[in-house]
Write an enzyme that holds these catalytic residues in place. Structure first.
Site, short mmCIF file in Angstrom:
data_model
loop_
_atom_site.label_atom_id
_atom_site.label_comp_id
_atom_site.label_asym_id
_atom_site.label_seq_id
_atom_site.Cartn_x
_atom_site.Cartn_y
_atom_site.Cartn_z
N GLY A 70 0.56 -10.87 67.43
CA GLY A 70 0.69 -9.64 68.19
C GLY A 70 0.32 -9.85 69.64
O GLY A 70 0.37 -10.97 70.15
N SER A 71 -0.08 -8.78 70.28
CA SER A 71 -0.33 -8.84 71.71
C SER A 71 -1.63 -9.57 72.02
O SER A 71 -2.56 -9.61 71.21
CB SER A 71 -0.40 -7.42 72.29
OG SER A 71 -1.59 -6.78 71.89
N THR A 72 -1.69 -10.13 73.22
CA THR A 72 -2.90 -10.82 73.66
C THR A 72 -4.08 -9.87 73.73
O THR A 72 -5.21 -10.22 73.37
CB THR A 72 -2.65 -11.48 75.03
OG1 THR A 72 -1.64 -12.49 74.88
CG2 THR A 72 -3.91 -12.12 75.57
N CYS A 93 8.16 -13.19 71.13
CA CYS A 93 7.25 -13.82 72.10
C CYS A 93 7.76 -15.17 72.59
O CYS A 93 7.31 -15.66 73.62
CB CYS A 93 5.87 -13.97 71.48
SG CYS A 93 5.89 -14.79 69.87
N GLU A 109 -1.48 -15.99 67.15
CA GLU A 109 -0.20 -16.21 67.80
C GLU A 109 0.05 -14.97 68.64
O GLU A 109 0.38 -13.90 68.13
CB GLU A 109 0.90 -16.43 66.77
CG GLU A 109 2.14 -17.08 67.36
CD GLU A 109 3.29 -16.10 67.48
OE1 GLU A 109 3.55 -15.69 68.63
OE2 GLU A 109 3.90 -15.76 66.47
N GLY A 167 -5.36 -9.32 70.33
CA GLY A 167 -5.92 -10.58 69.87
C GLY A 167 -7.30 -10.85 70.44
O GLY A 167 -8.18 -11.38 69.75
#
Length: 488
Positions: free
Chosen positions: A237-239, A293, A259, A242
């Protein structure tokens, strides 16, 4: 197509959700696909506890038995592929080809791959070591083994762009290694993951080895991460999300596989095959409508071919039919939600304000009055300091940045990013392409291709993630190394 009121899957039982149900919306029609269960925090903790209880026996199960369960599950998914693809398409808005070939079919392939992976050796013999007598004991020869052991209970938090392949890429290798799992699917399209749980149950997975909980509330995801029974979190998912997960994992010393976001740089040198580069970069528009991504969303093009490249990529857009993902001629379907459509459109408007030229797209398709559609958009005359170049848009938008100099400038531009997932290089000079690839701060580099080798390690540098999976690397990601030493 409408699914019934789905229940949670906890400890081998289908459990009514404490929080009721919420609607899963078809991004193409804006109609309700089905009702997904909203778990409570207590139910998530119960699912983690069920996984903990099942871990002891499952981790001691022979690899042949684990392989057989995964293989049977793959067969069942293949048998029901048509029905599963229809559901995935309704939930995610994927085109028919993508839902069949890149979602369900890839999930089947991953279960088959890790059925074989369960049989891969977990012991690596190490050279014997000769020790002289000393404080640690008498002299002699010590033998040693490095043994991969399962981590324990793994929480798998999956992304919305691929409700089959992404969960399969986590669940199958985790199970193959002897772990038990708690799956928390993306709230936008969780129903497919419950069908995966059904297939695993029919294949003979013991109760508690696989658990699935869903919900829209942040508390559901938080519980899946901070549950005391969870040993590892695997997240796609998104940074930003994360980072929050990593903070919680750090407090509990939980293992992580992350990831995260990407802003793939595609370097196009003056000697590149422009048709190949355009076809590769153009996949950003078509593949999941840019919601991926690994997409080459940042084209760094040498000035000598810049005008020709922009012209060819603009022409390429003319062949991309936007519309109903169920129609045979459709190439670009909707994005996942109205909120995400608005977000992508806001980035296009931001690009205009920053000085980019909107060569194509930038408006909603006029012929579609329903659905969350974004016209494929090409932003030219960009610079590397623009937000549309630096931030992940996660939609069908490509920003083109010209460069004047040699490979040093191209590498500097590519590496001037918070992200480092997959970059790309197009050049007729293969030696230069490989030389440049080695200098790029990215977990993967495609040379004259956007294709991937599905045995190669996958993961990112910098803010694009932590750890590697795919192929045998996934088996390593879901295992701990243990050293065993003995006197020879």
């Amino acid at each position: 197509m409408r699914a019934g009121d789905q229940r949670l899957f906890i400890g081998g039982e289908w459990v009514a959700p404490d929080g009721g149900h919420y609607e899963v919306i078809d991004p193409a029609t804006e109609e309700t696909v089905g009702l997904a269960p909203e778990a409570s925090r207590d139910q998530v903790l119960a699912a983690a506890a069920a996984a903990r209880e099942a871990f002891t026996s499952w981790s001691r199960t022979g690899p042949e038995e684990r392989a057989a369960v995964l293989s049977r599950a793959a067969d069942l998914m293949h048998r029901n592929a048509g029905r599963y693809a229809e559901l995935a398409q309704a939930e995610s808005g994927a085109t028919t080809a993508t839902a069949r070939g890149m979602q369900v079919a890839v999930a089947v392939a991953r279960f088959r791959r890790y059925a074989k992976g369960a049989l891969e050796p977990v012991e690596t013999p190490l050279p014997p070591q000769i020790n002289e007598a000393g404080p640690m004991g008498r002299g002699g020869v010590l033998g040693a083994l490095a043994v991969r052991q399962p981590v324990g209970v793994v929480t798998c938090i999956t992304s919305y762009n691929n409700p089959w392949a992404n969960p399969a890429g986590k669940v199958a290798p985790a199970l193959a290694m002897g772990n038990t799992v708690l799956v928390k699917p993306a709230p936008q399209d969780p129903l497919s993951v419950y069908r995966m749980a059904e297939a695993l149950t029919e294949a003979g997975i013991p109760p508690g080895v696989v658990n699935v909980v869903s919900g829209t509330a942040v508390a559901v995801g938080e519980a899946a991460v901070d549950a005391p029974d969870v040993d590892m979190v695997s997240f796609t998912g998104s940074t930003a999300v994360g980072q929050r997960i990593a903070e919680v994992c750090g407090r509990g010393m939980k293992r992580q596989l992350m990831e995260l976001g990407g802003k793939g740089a595609a370097i196009v040198f003056g000697d590149a095959d422009l048709d190949s580069a355009v076809a590769g970069i153009g996949t950003t528009y078509a593949f999941y409508s840019g919601q991926i991504c690994t997409a080459p969303t940042r084209a760094l093009v040498h000035r000598s071919v810049y005008d020709a490249f922009v012209a060819k990529l603009t022409a390429y857009l003319g062949f991309l039919q936007v519309g109903d993902p169920r129609a045979r001629e459709t190439v670009v379907g909707p994005v996942i939600s109205a909120a995400h459509r608005d977000r992508v459109e806001s980035y296009v408007e931001l690009g205009r304000k920053e000085g980019a030229t909107v060569v194509a797209g930038g408006e909603r398709p006029a012929h579609l009055d329903k659905g969350f559609y974004v016209a494929p958009t090409l932003l030219a005359d960009c610079t590397n300091d623009m937000r549309v170049v630096r931030e992940e848009i996660f939609g069908p938008v490509v920003a083109v940045v010209p460069f004047e100099g040699d490979e040093d400038e191209a590498v500097a531009l590519a590496n001037d990013s918070d992200y480092g997932l997959i970059d790309y290089v197009w050049s007729a000079d293969v030696a230069r392409a490989f030389r440049v690839a080695r200098r790029l701060r990215a977990g993967g580099v495609g040379i004259n291709t956007v294709g991937r080798n599905m045995e190669a390690p996958f993961g990112g540098f910098k803010r694009s993630g932590v750890g590697r999976d795919v192929g045998s690397y996934a088996l390593h990601a879901y295992s701990e190394l243990q050293s065993i030493v003995w006197p020879g």
